[in-house]
Design a protein around this motif. Sequence first.
Motif, mmCIF file in Angstrom:
data_model
loop_
_atom_site.group_PDB
_atom_site.id
_atom_site.type_symbol
_atom_site.label_atom_id
_atom_site.label_comp_id
_atom_site.label_asym_id
_atom_site.label_seq_id
_atom_site.Cartn_x
_atom_site.Cartn_y
_atom_site.Cartn_z
ATOM 1 N N PRO A 7 48.418 38.328 43.822
ATOM 2 C CA PRO A 7 47.741 37.349 42.566
ATOM 3 C C PRO A 7 48.773 36.454 42.002
ATOM 4 O O PRO A 7 49.885 36.942 41.609
ATOM 5 C CB PRO A 7 47.387 38.594 41.728
ATOM 6 C CG PRO A 7 47.278 39.842 42.440
ATOM 7 C CD PRO A 7 48.353 39.764 43.291
ATOM 8 N N TRP A 17 47.390 40.815 33.613
ATOM 9 C CA TRP A 17 48.774 41.014 34.369
ATOM 10 C C TRP A 17 49.967 41.538 33.798
ATOM 11 O O TRP A 17 50.647 42.419 34.288
ATOM 12 C CB TRP A 17 49.047 39.960 35.367
ATOM 13 C CG TRP A 17 47.755 39.537 36.163
ATOM 14 C CD1 TRP A 17 46.927 38.392 36.189
ATOM 15 C CD2 TRP A 17 47.453 40.236 37.552
ATOM 16 N NE1 TRP A 17 46.055 38.528 37.241
ATOM 17 C CE2 TRP A 17 46.366 39.677 37.950
ATOM 18 C CE3 TRP A 17 47.783 41.539 37.958
ATOM 19 C CZ2 TRP A 17 45.483 40.301 38.903
ATOM 20 C CZ3 TRP A 17 47.270 42.001 39.000
ATOM 21 C CH2 TRP A 17 45.867 41.368 39.595
ATOM 22 N N THR A 95 38.917 47.556 43.948
ATOM 23 C CA THR A 95 40.030 48.725 44.266
ATOM 24 C C THR A 95 40.358 49.006 45.578
ATOM 25 O O THR A 95 39.307 48.984 46.312
ATOM 26 C CB THR A 95 40.091 49.594 43.126
ATOM 27 O OG1 THR A 95 41.257 50.333 43.101
ATOM 28 C CG2 THR A 95 39.014 50.736 43.351
ATOM 29 N N LEU A 126 49.500 45.910 40.554
ATOM 30 C CA LEU A 126 48.019 45.866 40.920
ATOM 31 C C LEU A 126 47.276 47.212 40.495
ATOM 32 O O LEU A 126 47.842 48.299 40.690
ATOM 33 C CB LEU A 126 47.837 45.618 42.306
ATOM 34 C CG LEU A 126 46.455 45.005 43.004
ATOM 35 C CD1 LEU A 126 46.107 43.854 42.474
ATOM 36 C CD2 LEU A 126 46.647 45.204 44.629
ATOM 37 N N PRO A 127 46.223 46.994 39.712
ATOM 38 C CA PRO A 127 45.599 48.174 39.433
ATOM 39 C C PRO A 127 44.916 48.951 40.830
ATOM 40 O O PRO A 127 44.423 48.086 41.380
ATOM 41 C CB PRO A 127 44.545 47.881 38.517
ATOM 42 C CG PRO A 127 44.805 46.324 37.973
ATOM 43 C CD PRO A 127 45.788 45.804 39.159
ATOM 44 N N GLN A 128 44.957 50.164 40.802
ATOM 45 C CA GLN A 128 44.525 50.882 41.864
ATOM 46 C C GLN A 128 43.968 52.151 41.413
ATOM 47 O O GLN A 128 44.174 52.550 40.325
ATOM 48 C CB GLN A 128 45.625 51.383 42.748
ATOM 49 C CG GLN A 128 45.929 49.991 43.726
ATOM 50 C CD GLN A 128 45.388 49.404 44.930
ATOM 51 O OE1 GLN A 128 43.926 49.858 44.784
ATOM 52 N NE2 GLN A 128 45.777 48.986 45.681
#
Lengths: 133, 380
Positions: A7, A17, A95, A126-128
């Motif tokens: 991103p 971010w 996700t 990165l959100p997961q």
Amino acid sequence: MAERAIPTPTPESQHYWDGTKQGELRIQACNTCEQNYFPPRPFCPKCGSRDVKVVKASGKGKLYSYIINHLPSPGFTPPFTVAIVELEEGVRLMTNLLEVEPDPAKLELDMPLEVTFEKLTDDISLPQFKPAK
Amino acid sequence: MKRNSVAIVGAAETTDLGKIPNLSQIGLHADAALNALAECGLTIKDIDGVATAGHDVTEVVHYLGITPKWVDNTSVGGCSFMLHVRHAAAAINSGLCETVLITHGESGRNRIGQLNRAIFPSLFQTQFEQPYGVTFPPTRFTIPVMRYMKEYGLTEEQLASVAVVQREWAAKQSRASFRDPITVDDVLSSKMICYPFRLLMCCLVTDGGGALIMTSAERAKDFPTKPVYVRGTGESAETPLISQMEDFTSSRAFRVSGKSAFEEAGISHSDVDHLMIYDAFAHLPIYGLEDLGFVKPGEGGAFIADGNTRPGGQLPLNTNGGGLSYMHSGMYGMYALQEGMRQMRGVSDAQVEGAEISVVHGVGSMFGAAGTIVLTNNPG
């Protein structure tokens, strides 16, 4: 193949971010109509008000929908799960599902999920999501 | 728009369909355009309006040698051509131009002179979807379906039946890419692409093109071809992000576009003799039947699996075999319109006898946009 997509933040999404880098999932809320929303923008997409704030999300949600991707994708080893999580706060995010096999028998819709963060670069985490403990 | 005030007088596909190794993308536009001009007795000099998608309209104008007074380059994916028909009707009615050419060409399979389409990049998508490994349409368009299956009990067998029924229609079509019969078992044992979607639930990737020529209903009377009238139109857009659809069981763009087209046309569902719903993937006819109001939410899968849309059924749907069996270059909407035109002219290989009203519904950029056109051969 090309490398995994990383991103690129914009001025409007920088807070998001910055948050993920610090292990925080941030969404936004409207001070006028009190709706939560995502993705980031400096006004409310429900009512148009510019009177909005950044809020920390709980990081808890449920599995809303998913596919198991068998096609090649840069930076991924198929098959892997691409899912939609619905947060407690009401917004939905795309996700991957970590710490659970890409197997329909293990993926039940509405199962509880919790956020974790995958460091992609020094600047981008990165959100997961993974099954909630 | 004013009902039946504009007509489509020319409609043609490229000379070949499927594998076309001798033409580039712009060549496919031109081949289809020249075929459409020839059948209605026009030359390029008669065209004063041009619309296209997925290719710069100025290149189409220059390549064909047109001097337009009106252009439209709306590119919202595979339904762009439905929007072009709607916009052209408005332009003709308001005197901006007289005779509009709409072209499509796409070297989807051989990828000759294929340009990057101006429809897919989205700033949000690159930040909030692509990093999760979604790429081609099969990895994105399919994402809402598991939620639909849970909400309404749609089964994988019902999803597979969409492909089976459409192959029955394709068997009648001399130009369809795939014509051999298939069974639900065949579909469910085909290669897994994106669970729960298997290969035979996904559209083809082929080469081809198509073109339409439109003018006022008044002028249409002087053409050698039998005019097909534009009775109603609709369009809408929602989001380039599949993750941000308001409702995973229903498309807002479908509902808005369909309602507008039916209201403009002044028709009810029982008036519809023939229906096309853009089927890039097997779930789209199900969403389409429901969002256009032919059946109630949750009933679309059983409606198709029970045979209502097959040859001889009460609602002939996707009679060319659809994107699943006829052809799919990438932006299939043009081919849905072409089959609607053939049905209204009475010349389809799978002709619905006596059909007077055809509804053609398109989807674009996943569930990002929609366009709906009501065609008729009987202006009343």
